[in-house]
Scaffold this motif. Structure first.
Motif, PDB file in Angstrom:
ATOM      1  N   UNK A   1     124.479  63.569  51.622  1.00  0.00           N
ATOM      2  CA  UNK A   1     123.792  62.768  51.955  1.00  0.00           C
ATOM      3  C   UNK A   1     124.687  62.181  52.910  1.00  0.00           C
ATOM      4  N   UNK A   2     125.719  61.240  52.042  1.00  0.00           N
ATOM      5  CA  UNK A   2     126.521  60.252  52.583  1.00  0.00           C
ATOM      6  C   UNK A   2     127.765  60.717  52.848  1.00  0.00           C
ATOM      7  N   UNK A   3     128.830  61.774  52.731  1.00  0.00           N
ATOM      8  CA  UNK A   3     129.285  62.069  53.558  1.00  0.00           C
ATOM      9  C   UNK A   3     129.266  63.318  53.879  1.00  0.00           C
ATOM     10  N   UNK A   4     128.149  64.070  54.083  1.00  0.00           N
ATOM     11  CA  UNK A   4     127.873  65.227  55.151  1.00  0.00           C
ATOM     12  C   UNK A   4     128.935  65.905  54.569  1.00  0.00           C
ATOM     13  N   UNK A   5     129.475  66.188  53.442  1.00  0.00           N
ATOM     14  CA  UNK A   5     130.541  66.897  52.719  1.00  0.00           C
ATOM     15  C   UNK A   5     129.890  68.329  52.316  1.00  0.00           C
ATOM     16  N   UNK A   6     129.971  69.717  52.237  1.00  0.00           N
ATOM     17  CA  UNK A   6     129.874  70.769  51.786  1.00  0.00           C
ATOM     18  C   UNK A   6     129.627  70.465  50.068  1.00  0.00           C
ATOM     19  N   UNK A   7     128.895  71.104  49.577  1.00  0.00           N
ATOM     20  CA  UNK A   7     128.800  71.174  48.402  1.00  0.00           C
ATOM     21  C   UNK A   7     128.573  71.958  47.031  1.00  0.00           C
ATOM     22  N   UNK A   8     127.286  73.262  48.527  1.00  0.00           N
ATOM     23  CA  UNK A   8     126.814  74.249  48.348  1.00  0.00           C
ATOM     24  C   UNK A   8     126.219  75.310  48.821  1.00  0.00           C
ATOM     25  N   UNK A   9     125.771  75.540  48.902  1.00  0.00           N
ATOM     26  CA  UNK A   9     124.895  76.569  49.559  1.00  0.00           C
ATOM     27  C   UNK A   9     123.764  77.470  48.656  1.00  0.00           C
ATOM     28  N   UNK A  10     122.747  77.954  49.599  1.00  0.00           N
ATOM     29  CA  UNK A  10     121.401  78.150  48.854  1.00  0.00           C
ATOM     30  C   UNK A  10     121.183  79.392  49.597  1.00  0.00           C
ATOM     31  N   UNK A  11     120.765  80.764  49.335  1.00  0.00           N
ATOM     32  CA  UNK A  11     120.567  81.520  50.592  1.00  0.00           C
ATOM     33  C   UNK A  11     118.808  82.122  49.512  1.00  0.00           C
ATOM     34  N   UNK A  12     118.181  82.553  50.404  1.00  0.00           N
ATOM     35  CA  UNK A  12     117.365  83.641  49.819  1.00  0.00           C
ATOM     36  C   UNK A  12     116.837  83.817  48.540  1.00  0.00           C
ATOM     37  N   UNK A  13     118.087  84.770  48.300  1.00  0.00           N
ATOM     38  CA  UNK A  13     118.121  85.493  46.901  1.00  0.00           C
ATOM     39  C   UNK A  13     117.838  83.728  45.901  1.00  0.00           C
ATOM     40  N   UNK A  14     119.042  83.235  46.207  1.00  0.00           N
ATOM     41  CA  UNK A  14     119.009  82.406  45.653  1.00  0.00           C
ATOM     42  C   UNK A  14     117.159  81.625  45.032  1.00  0.00           C
ATOM     43  N   UNK A  15     116.596  81.519  46.410  1.00  0.00           N
ATOM     44  CA  UNK A  15     115.274  81.157  45.908  1.00  0.00           C
ATOM     45  C   UNK A  15     114.172  82.204  45.413  1.00  0.00           C
ATOM     46  N   UNK A  16     114.540  83.142  45.511  1.00  0.00           N
ATOM     47  CA  UNK A  16     113.771  84.543  44.859  1.00  0.00           C
ATOM     48  C   UNK A  16     114.153  84.712  43.247  1.00  0.00           C
ATOM     49  N   UNK A  17     115.263  84.131  43.053  1.00  0.00           N
ATOM     50  CA  UNK A  17     115.348  84.474  41.860  1.00  0.00           C
ATOM     51  C   UNK A  17     113.679  83.429  40.835  1.00  0.00           C
ATOM     52  N   UNK A  18     114.029  84.680  39.515  1.00  0.00           N
ATOM     53  CA  UNK A  18     112.574  83.532  38.721  1.00  0.00           C
ATOM     54  C   UNK A  18     112.959  82.562  38.116  1.00  0.00           C
ATOM     55  N   UNK A  19     114.347  81.982  38.121  1.00  0.00           N
ATOM     56  CA  UNK A  19     114.215  80.694  37.302  1.00  0.00           C
ATOM     57  C   UNK A  19     114.698  79.371  38.697  1.00  0.00           C
ATOM     58  N   UNK A  20     114.141  80.009  39.322  1.00  0.00           N
ATOM     59  CA  UNK A  20     114.024  79.396  41.160  1.00  0.00           C
ATOM     60  C   UNK A  20     112.499  79.003  40.947  1.00  0.00           C
ATOM     61  N   UNK A  21     111.535  79.270  40.129  1.00  0.00           N
ATOM     62  CA  UNK A  21     110.138  78.351  40.104  1.00  0.00           C
ATOM     63  C   UNK A  21     109.886  78.782  41.104  1.00  0.00           C
ATOM     64  N   UNK A  22     110.011  79.303  42.242  1.00  0.00           N
ATOM     65  CA  UNK A  22     108.979  79.805  43.554  1.00  0.00           C
ATOM     66  C   UNK A  22     107.790  80.520  43.278  1.00  0.00           C
ATOM     67  N   UNK A  23     107.218  80.869  44.020  1.00  0.00           N
ATOM     68  CA  UNK A  23     106.024  81.683  43.977  1.00  0.00           C
ATOM     69  C   UNK A  23     106.209  83.063  44.609  1.00  0.00           C
ATOM     70  N   UNK A  24     106.856  84.160  44.052  1.00  0.00           N
ATOM     71  CA  UNK A  24     107.323  85.577  44.954  1.00  0.00           C
ATOM     72  C   UNK A  24     106.336  85.990  45.785  1.00  0.00           C
TER      73      UNK A  24
END
Length: 152
Positions: free
Chosen positions: A106-129
């Motif tokens: 939020x402060x520097x707008x520096x890249x710290x990672x990426x999130x993909x649909x595959x990350x969100x589909x992982x069972x550990x993501x806690x999302x509803x399938x």
């Protein structure tokens, strides 16, 4: 609901705006990805996709050795913050039909990672399938706004 920090990939490779599109394509090939964040220093300034290289460069007759990433990349891109809720980012992905979102500080707008649909589909993501499947369906349906929509 989990935050993006809990599901994102922190190991992200980026390209420079001064790299050639050939260098970007080679990195995509080596990493087996279709998109790379573009950074100056660590600051996110855009994304380049395999489609940008094919449509914006090749179709326009631009050569891979002399065309810079900055000439074909998308500048105004959707991004998110690591403290955002997963469901909020999934909604953004649905709305603008994208499969991956760079994560910036939020402060520097520096890249710290990426999130993909595959990350969100992982069972550990806690999302509803069902919600994840709906997001994939919405992202894949024709007529969306594409990657060029910025996050407010």
């Amino acid at each position: 609901m989990k935050t993006i920090a809990e599901v994102m990939s922190r190991d992200v490779t980026s390209v420079s705006p001064d790299d050639t599109i050939r260098q970007a394509a080679e990195m995509m090939d080596d990493l087996d990805v279709g998109a790379l964040p573009v950074t100056e220093g660590n600051r996110l300034i855009g994304m380049i996709t395999d489609r940008d290289i094919t449509i914006r460069a090749t179709a326009a007759g631009l050569g891979p050795e002399e065309t810079l990433v900055t000439e074909v990349m998308t500048e105004d891109i959707c991004h998110c913050y690591e403290d955002q809720r997963v469901d909020e980012v999934m909604q953004d992905m649905r709305d603008i039909q994208i499969r991956r979102v760079p994560v910036v500080s939020r402060d520097q707008h520096t890249l710290i990672g990426i999130v993909s649909l595959a990350d969100l589909a992982d069972p550990d993501a806690g999302t509803d399938p069902g919600e994840t499947a709906g997001t994939l369906r919405d992202i894949s349906s024709p007529g969306g706004m594409g990657q060029s929509s910025p996050r407010p």
